[in-house]
Design a protein around this motif. Structure first.
Motif, PDB file in Angstrom:
ATOM      1  N   HIS A 250     -21.649  -9.491 -30.153  1.00  0.00           N
ATOM      2  CA  HIS A 250     -21.250 -10.336 -29.024  1.00  0.00           C
ATOM      3  C   HIS A 250     -21.795  -9.821 -27.696  1.00  0.00           C
ATOM      4  O   HIS A 250     -21.209 -10.051 -26.646  1.00  0.00           O
ATOM      5  CB  HIS A 250     -19.734 -10.551 -29.052  1.00  0.00           C
ATOM      6  N   CYS A 262     -16.750 -16.696 -30.715  1.00  0.00           N
ATOM      7  CA  CYS A 262     -15.880 -15.841 -29.897  1.00  0.00           C
ATOM      8  C   CYS A 262     -15.522 -16.491 -28.579  1.00  0.00           C
ATOM      9  O   CYS A 262     -14.650 -16.001 -27.867  1.00  0.00           O
ATOM     10  CB  CYS A 262     -16.536 -14.485 -29.658  1.00  0.00           C
ATOM     11  N   CYS A 267     -24.535 -15.117 -27.780  1.00  0.00           N
ATOM     12  CA  CYS A 267     -24.271 -13.821 -28.419  1.00  0.00           C
ATOM     13  C   CYS A 267     -25.330 -13.519 -29.491  1.00  0.00           C
ATOM     14  O   CYS A 267     -25.909 -14.427 -30.086  1.00  0.00           O
ATOM     15  CB  CYS A 267     -22.918 -13.831 -29.121  1.00  0.00           C
TER      16      CYS A 267
HETATM   17 ZN   LIG Z   1     -19.783 -14.074 -29.519  1.00  0.00          ZN
END
Ligand SMILES: [Zn+2]
Length: 438
Positions: A250, A262, A267
């Motif tokens: 991430h 997320c 990411c």
């Molecule tokens: Zn992420």
């Protein structure tokens, strides 16, 4: 476990001095293979009297044995000490979307029994019952007396919640979010259970079972269902406040990149993770055919396990690339370039000296990723003028999380280093600490 610093309390009654000198001595013996008492004095800096006392107790407990003599150098021949590897065992369990891997390791971290069970129930209660049965039969299969099994280490795809359990789980494991997995498995097996994320467990496994030196500052870069990294700083796992340090999956590599599960954009995992590679492969009929991906929608929810999981489909794309399919190879090289950027960022931030590529994804595709990561670090690692970063593939990439989970038990039972003793950190609320220290 209720969040105590020492998960099982086995060392709780001993003075900290003893616990830590014992831990340090045992760790040096383990890392050295064989070593004399004089060697221990030289390596640890403890006095001869302390070494003598600690070694006697380790021998009394059956953890260390005398194993012959060092080559004579003219004076008195020195007795050599070694870990008594068959004196204790630990169970390691890696729970992932594709199935569950179980290992039983000895005190040295060597695997003595191993089994993989694909699939599983989507119901955590049923799953835990099945896991307890597998663990019991694994222990029984090698005839190890129950009292010699220290506990169960459980590696799960992160992130973890403060105080144990999984939270913010990847989409396919949402049903597990509120489930107290470690406590339930502990109750079902009657063994202490320690929980950690798969990347951190893999890092510890590399450290414990060889290959990584005791003072190393290194990261295990993990590619399984997702992408992560586990960190060992001077030989001690660095876990962050809640066990989620090292989440290189991430790191943002493109501010306007695709949405990630997320909640952020661009990411590493959204651009280059196994699911992203599989999605790109499906979008190209030639690659999809070469990899044998069927025509179903990649985003449809599948049962746990089976051939349709992202990790299994990623492995199929990787095998097509290794067979020479140019389209599959291009997809993996793209993924490797993004991963290399994330790894370089981690190496820059932590000033790493060593990186191990591991996890089921890299067990298959590691030979494609390794040169790309190496080249990126050679080209652009910030401190390259001062030192290089050694990169290698794990020798046990596929089983690393389970082996590392077992090492988590060995470490937490026998080497009760408290992170706070080695790494300054604020601990405002001891009860909120993650249950695993290593
Ligand atoms: Zn992420």
């Amino acid at each position: 476990m209720s969040g105590s610093e020492e998960p099982t309390g086995r060392t709780g009654g001993r003075p900290a001095f003893h616990a830590n000198s014992r831990a340090a001595v045992l760790d040096v013996i383990r890392a050295a293979g064989t070593i004399s008492r004089v060697g221990l004095v030289e390596t640890t800096g403890f006095t001869g009297a302390t070494i003598s006392t600690v070694v006697r107790r380790l021998i009394d407990d059956g953890l260390v044995v005398e194993t012959g003599h060092a080559e004579s150098t003219g004076g008195k021949r020195r007795v050599l000490l070694a870990l008594n590897r068959s004196s204790r065992y630990a169970v390691g369990v890696h729970l992932d979307q594709g199935g569950v891997t179980y290992v039983l390791t000895n005190l040295g971290g060597a695997v003595v029994a191993r089994v993989f069970r694909p699939g599983g129930s989507p119901d955590p209660e049923i799953m835990v019952g099945g896991m307890a049965e597998e663990i019991a039969s694994l222990i029984e299969s090698v005839g190890v007396a129950g009292g010699r099994v220290l506990g169960v280490g459980l590696a799960v795809p992160g992130p973890l919640a403060r105080g144990g359990g999984m939270r913010l789980t990847p989409p396919a494991m949402r049903r597990w979010e509120a489930f107290p997995l470690d406590r339930a498995l502990g109750a079902a097996t009657g063994l202490p259970v320690v929980l950690d994320n798969d990347a951190t467990a893999s890092a510890l496994g590399e450290h414990w079972s060889g290959g990584v030196g005791g003072t190393a500052t290194f990261a295990a870069v993990y590619l399984g269902t997702g992408i992560g990294a586990g960190l060992l700083i001077n030989g001690v796992t660095y876990r962050g406040v809640s066990g989620n340090a090292g989440e290189i999956g991430h790191i943002c590599l493109r501010a306007d990149g695709p949405e990630c599960w997320c909640g952020a954009r661009g990411c590493t995992e959204a651009l280059a993770g196994p699911a992203a590679v599989v999605e790109a492969a499906r979008a190209d009929p030639a690659v999809a055919a070469a990899a044998g991906l069927n025509g179903t929608d990649g985003r449809a929810e599948r049962p746990r396990g089976g051939p349709g999981t992202p990790a299994a489909e990623f492995a199929a794309v990787a095998r097509a690339a290794l067979r020479g399919d140019a389209g599959a190879r291009a997809l993996l090289e793209d993924s490797a370039r993004y991963l290399a950027l994330a790894v370089r960022t981690l190496a820059n931030v932590m000033d790493l000296e060593e990186i191990v590529l591991t996890g089921p994804g890299l067990a298959v595709a590691g030979s494609l990723y390794l040169p790309v990561v190496e080249e990126e670090l050679n080209r652009a690692f910030f401190a390259r003028g001062a030192h290089g970063v050694a990169v290698r593939l794990s020798e046990s990439a596929a089983g690393a999380p389970a082996i590392g989970a077992a090492a988590l038990v060995l470490r937490s039972e026998l080497v009760p280093l408290r992170e706070g003793l080695r790494l300054p950190e604020k601990l405002p609320d001891a009860a909120a600490r993650p249950p695993v220290t290593s």
